[in-house]
Design a protein around this motif. Structure first.
Motif, PDB file in Angstrom:
ATOM      1  N   VAL A  19      33.960  55.192 -19.250  1.00 43.42           N
ATOM      2  CA  VAL A  19      34.860  56.330 -19.109  1.00 43.42           C
ATOM      3  C   VAL A  19      35.857  56.015 -18.007  1.00 43.42           C
ATOM      4  O   VAL A  19      35.498  55.437 -16.977  1.00 43.42           O
ATOM      5  CB  VAL A  19      34.075  57.615 -18.763  1.00 43.42           C
ATOM      6  CG1 VAL A  19      35.022  58.797 -18.539  1.00 43.42           C
ATOM      7  CG2 VAL A  19      33.084  57.953 -19.873  1.00 43.42           C
ATOM      8  N   SER A  20      37.099  56.411 -18.179  1.00 45.55           N
ATOM      9  CA  SER A  20      38.148  56.123 -17.200  1.00 45.55           C
ATOM     10  C   SER A  20      37.837  56.734 -15.836  1.00 45.55           C
ATOM     11  O   SER A  20      37.306  57.843 -15.736  1.00 45.55           O
ATOM     12  CB  SER A  20      39.487  56.683 -17.686  1.00 45.55           C
ATOM     13  OG  SER A  20      40.467  56.626 -16.662  1.00 45.55           O
ATOM     14  N   TYR A  26      35.169  63.132 -13.702  1.00 39.54           N
ATOM     15  CA  TYR A  26      34.818  62.304 -12.539  1.00 39.54           C
ATOM     16  C   TYR A  26      35.547  62.781 -11.281  1.00 39.54           C
ATOM     17  O   TYR A  26      34.948  62.868 -10.203  1.00 39.54           O
ATOM     18  CB  TYR A  26      35.173  60.847 -12.844  1.00 39.54           C
ATOM     19  CG  TYR A  26      34.954  59.893 -11.690  1.00 39.54           C
ATOM     20  CD1 TYR A  26      33.663  59.604 -11.243  1.00 39.54           C
ATOM     21  CD2 TYR A  26      36.014  59.276 -11.063  1.00 39.54           C
ATOM     22  CE1 TYR A  26      33.451  58.730 -10.189  1.00 39.54           C
ATOM     23  CE2 TYR A  26      35.820  58.395 -10.014  1.00 39.54           C
ATOM     24  CZ  TYR A  26      34.535  58.131  -9.575  1.00 39.54           C
ATOM     25  OH  TYR A  26      34.321  57.271  -8.531  1.00 39.54           O
ATOM     26  N   LEU A  27      36.839  63.097 -11.390  1.00 42.48           N
ATOM     27  CA  LEU A  27      37.641  63.434 -10.210  1.00 42.48           C
ATOM     28  C   LEU A  27      37.483  64.878  -9.756  1.00 42.48           C
ATOM     29  O   LEU A  27      37.603  65.174  -8.566  1.00 42.48           O
ATOM     30  CB  LEU A  27      39.120  63.151 -10.491  1.00 42.48           C
ATOM     31  CG  LEU A  27      39.496  61.673 -10.682  1.00 42.48           C
ATOM     32  CD1 LEU A  27      40.966  61.550 -11.025  1.00 42.48           C
ATOM     33  CD2 LEU A  27      39.175  60.871  -9.431  1.00 42.48           C
ATOM     34  N   PHE A  28      37.235  65.804 -10.704  1.00 42.52           N
ATOM     35  CA  PHE A  28      37.224  67.224 -10.362  1.00 42.52           C
ATOM     36  C   PHE A  28      35.959  67.970 -10.803  1.00 42.52           C
ATOM     37  O   PHE A  28      35.884  69.185 -10.628  1.00 42.52           O
ATOM     38  CB  PHE A  28      38.435  67.933 -11.005  1.00 42.52           C
ATOM     39  CG  PHE A  28      39.757  67.511 -10.459  1.00 42.52           C
ATOM     40  CD1 PHE A  28      40.239  68.036  -9.270  1.00 42.52           C
ATOM     41  CD2 PHE A  28      40.538  66.597 -11.137  1.00 42.52           C
ATOM     42  CE1 PHE A  28      41.477  67.653  -8.771  1.00 42.52           C
ATOM     43  CE2 PHE A  28      41.776  66.199 -10.646  1.00 42.52           C
ATOM     44  CZ  PHE A  28      42.248  66.733  -9.448  1.00 42.52           C
ATOM     45  N   SER A  29      34.984  67.286 -11.373  1.00 40.08           N
ATOM     46  CA  SER A  29      33.854  67.950 -12.033  1.00 40.08           C
ATOM     47  C   SER A  29      34.361  68.968 -13.058  1.00 40.08           C
ATOM     48  O   SER A  29      33.772  70.032 -13.253  1.00 40.08           O
ATOM     49  CB  SER A  29      32.945  68.651 -11.011  1.00 40.08           C
ATOM     50  OG  SER A  29      32.263  67.717 -10.224  1.00 40.08           O
ATOM     51  N   SER A  94      34.230  66.739 -20.898  1.00 36.88           N
ATOM     52  CA  SER A  94      35.190  66.902 -19.803  1.00 36.88           C
ATOM     53  C   SER A  94      36.566  67.204 -20.391  1.00 36.88           C
ATOM     54  O   SER A  94      36.801  67.013 -21.587  1.00 36.88           O
ATOM     55  CB  SER A  94      35.251  65.647 -18.931  1.00 36.88           C
ATOM     56  OG  SER A  94      36.085  64.676 -19.515  1.00 36.88           O
ATOM     57  N   ARG A  95      37.475  67.627 -19.521  1.00 38.27           N
ATOM     58  CA  ARG A  95      38.825  67.933 -20.007  1.00 38.27           C
ATOM     59  C   ARG A  95      39.554  66.662 -20.453  1.00 38.27           C
ATOM     60  O   ARG A  95      40.474  66.714 -21.253  1.00 38.27           O
ATOM     61  CB  ARG A  95      39.633  68.651 -18.920  1.00 38.27           C
ATOM     62  CG  ARG A  95      40.843  69.404 -19.481  1.00 38.27           C
ATOM     63  CD  ARG A  95      41.557  70.187 -18.399  1.00 38.27           C
ATOM     64  NE  ARG A  95      40.691  71.132 -17.740  1.00 38.27           N
ATOM     65  CZ  ARG A  95      40.411  72.362 -18.197  1.00 38.27           C
ATOM     66  NH1 ARG A  95      40.942  72.773 -19.336  1.00 38.27           N
ATOM     67  NH2 ARG A  95      39.619  73.170 -17.515  1.00 38.27           N
TER      68      ARG A  95
END
Length: 285
Positions: A19-20, A26-29, A94-95
């Motif tokens: 996943v990127s 990953y960055l914002f939950s 995730s978004r």
């Protein structure tokens, strides 16, 4: 044998699933998750979990990447591919990946959709038979605990704090009243065998096992009252227990080092556990 996972339309060995680093999960939950139990190779409480998944994604504006029929098929396929007859299926949406870090997001993003399995015993467990102990920890989570997001840092820290206090898990407390366990629903049983649990609100997750357990309790003549309760009430209770998808109904024997009842798993808690397993097993799909 390496697990086979599902990622964005592909079945992959777990080591090959990528996943990127710019994914908003990953960055914002910025993601929603669900956990469904598998027993005898079948799905327990699946309709409730799939409905809550759609409710949670809708609440934060993430578009579900698959339809209802495909979602059920994927659950069955991942259990079969991993030869899992007992355990858990974890699902996360995730978004997605906007290509860079930005607090703002657009409505046309492509979600990241991921599933994996965890083989584990869910019936014959030490905690199911012997219960657990808990410690009271201040509830400092955000105001929308009813949405099942991956923002699990504070529950994780609370569980660690409970372990440092010599307990197995944390019962979160806000304004002097128990909200829920770190990742489960909390209950007490009064001296006259009434099950007490907090009513649904933004302050707690609408547990799928909670919903089934309460229906099963009332069907079997067990009185239920939905109201908040204090730590002092827990200490004075006849029994206590918690419910979750991975632990069903599990007794709680002490809080903050104070035994609940006689400090042993309560008869009503163990009865409700057996009733839940029998009912959900019969209705698994």
């Amino acid at each position: 044998m390496s697990r086979i996972v599902y990622l964005n339309g592909e079945w992959l060995p777990e080591a090959e699933a990528k996943v990127s680093v710019f994914d908003r999960g990953y960055l914002f939950s910025d993601a929603i998750y669900e956990v469904t139990c598998v027993l005898d190779g079948k799905l327990l409480d699946y309709d409730g979990h799939s409905a809550r998944l759609k409710r949670s994604t809708g609440a934060i504006g993430i578009k579900m990447p698959v339809d209802d029929e495909t979602l059920l098929s994927l659950h069955r396929q991942i259990a079969e591919k991993n030869e899992m007859t007992e355990g858990l299926i974890y699902l996360q949406v995730s978004r997605g990946n906007p290509g860079d870090r930005d607090f703002m997001f657009t409505d046309d993003m492509t979600p990241t959709f991921f599933m994996f399995t965890q083989k584990k015993n869910v019936i014959e467990t030490k905690t199911g038979k012997n219960g657990i102990t808990v410690a009271s920890v201040e509830d400092l989570r955000w105001g929308r605990c009813d949405i099942k997001t991956t923002q699990l840092l504070y529950p994780s820290l609370a569980k660690m704090e409970a372990h440092e206090k010599g307990a197995d898990d944390a019962w979160l407390v806000r304004d002097g009243l128990v909200t829920e366990q770190s990742s489960a629903t909390a209950y007490i049983v009064t001296k006259d065998d009434v099950v007490i649990t907090r009513p649904l609100s933004h302050e707690i997750l609408p547990g799928i096992t909670r919903a089934s357990a309460l229906v099963i309790a009332e069907k079997n003549g067990i009185k239920v009252e939905e109201r908040a309760f204090s730590v002092d009430e827990v200490k004075a209770a006849k029994e206590a227990f918690y419910t979750s998808a991975s632990n069903f109904v599990t007794p709680v024997t002490a809080i903050d080092g104070h035994p609940i009842g006689d400090g042993k798993p309560g008869a009503l808690s163990l009865k409700l556990r057996d009733l839940y397993i029998e009912d959900r097993r019969a209705n698994a799909i």
